[in-house]
Design an enzyme around this catalytic site. Structure first.
Site, mmCIF file in Angstrom:
data_model
loop_
_atom_site.group_PDB
_atom_site.id
_atom_site.type_symbol
_atom_site.label_atom_id
_atom_site.label_comp_id
_atom_site.label_asym_id
_atom_site.label_seq_id
_atom_site.Cartn_x
_atom_site.Cartn_y
_atom_site.Cartn_z
ATOM 1 C CG HIS A 95 -1.789 0.868 1.074
ATOM 2 N ND1 HIS A 95 -1.936 2.482 1.477
ATOM 3 C CD2 HIS A 95 -3.377 0.855 0.933
ATOM 4 C CE1 HIS A 95 -2.403 3.215 1.785
ATOM 5 N NE2 HIS A 95 -3.298 1.867 0.897
ATOM 6 C CD GLU A 167 -5.217 2.183 -3.155
ATOM 7 O OE1 GLU A 167 -6.287 2.093 -3.180
ATOM 8 O OE2 GLU A 167 -3.956 1.242 -2.279
#
Ligand code: PGA
Length: 260
Positions: A95, A167
């Site tokens: 992430h 993302e």
């Protein structure tokens, strides 16, 4: 099967989790969740509670990170087996916030992806270019190199077990998601890279979801893109109501086919 997942980041105590799960159970009672892949990623301290609270809802539980080793002297870390032990089936790896605040590298992400697969955890492999990469037209190149580092130890037949989460770093935690045309271009690019390196079967099978400031105002438009297989939601799905909203929007798109 369309995907909706939410990473809770560093939010929610055990008591909130029980309330969240109860609200979701009620709010999705009339939605056929067997046609969707749903997951939530609570903080480590909430995993046991979440596993119990969500049982029977069809909503899977996952970790937000893990170490690649099975066990050992790694203070503060937890392993894939430990995640399995508390009922996880998924784990987010790489992430953007792991890079921004904790010095993560894609070499480490590559080791983690392999360890997750070995332990039968589904990796949600996060990829994303920074704002400068975007402005200087390097997004494709950056994503290609993140992908190759993250997949060094993965065999082509394991690729369908991985969820790619595109993302863009500049779209996380913002007011607006990335522009749909831009998202489409990046998802196409990622699939083309997979095809070039791992063949057309792998490219057709791999799922690519979008994350970064998803909310009810943009979820439908993003899901309408042929290349978007699901949504990865942060802030908006920290409340049960938000999660329910997004699941309902995605469920409405579940009959959508693959790219033409
Ligand atoms: P956000 O977070 O939806 O709050 O932008 C997305 C993410 O970090 O996955």
């Amino acid at each position: 099967m369309p995907i909706v997942g939410s990473g809770w980041k560093m939010n929610h105590l055990r008591s909130d989790i029980a309330d969240y799960a109860a609200a979701v159970r009620k709010g999705l009672a009339d939605v056929d969740t067997t046609q969707l892949e749903l997951f939530v990623l609570p903080p480590f301290t909430g995993l046991v509670t979440a596993h119990e609270a969500f049982s029977g809802t069809g909503i899977a539980i996952g970790g937000q990170n893990m170490h690649w080793a099975e066990h050992g002297a790694f203070t503060g870390e937890i392993s894939a087996r430990m995640l399995r032990d508390v009922g996880c089936s998924h784990v987010a790896l790489g992430h953007a916030e792991r890079f921004q605040y904790f010095g993560e590298s894609y070499e480490a992400v590559g080791l983690k992806v392999a360890a997750a697969l070995e332990n039968d955890l589904k990796p949600i492999l996060c990829l994303g270019e920074g704002v400068e990469d975007k402005e200087e037209g390097r997004a494709e190149e950056v994503l290609g190199s993140q992908l190759s580092m993250a997949l060094t130890k993965v065999s082509p037949e394991d690729l369908p077990r991985i969820i790619l989460a595109y993302e863009p770093r500049w779209a996380i935690g913002q007011k607006a998601a990335a522009d749909p045309a831009y998202v489409l271009e990046r998802h196409r690019g990622l699939r083309a890279t997979i095809e070039e390196r791992h063949g057309s079967a792998a490219a057709a099978a791999i799922r690519i979801i979008y994350g970064g400031s998803v909310d009810r105002s943009n979820a439908g438009t993003l899901m309408a893109l042929q290349e978007v297989d699901g949504l990865f939601v942060g802030r908006y799905a920290w409340s049960a109501e938000g999660f329910i909203d997004i699941v309902r929007i995605v469920a409405a798109h579940h009959s959508k086919g693959r790219m033409p």
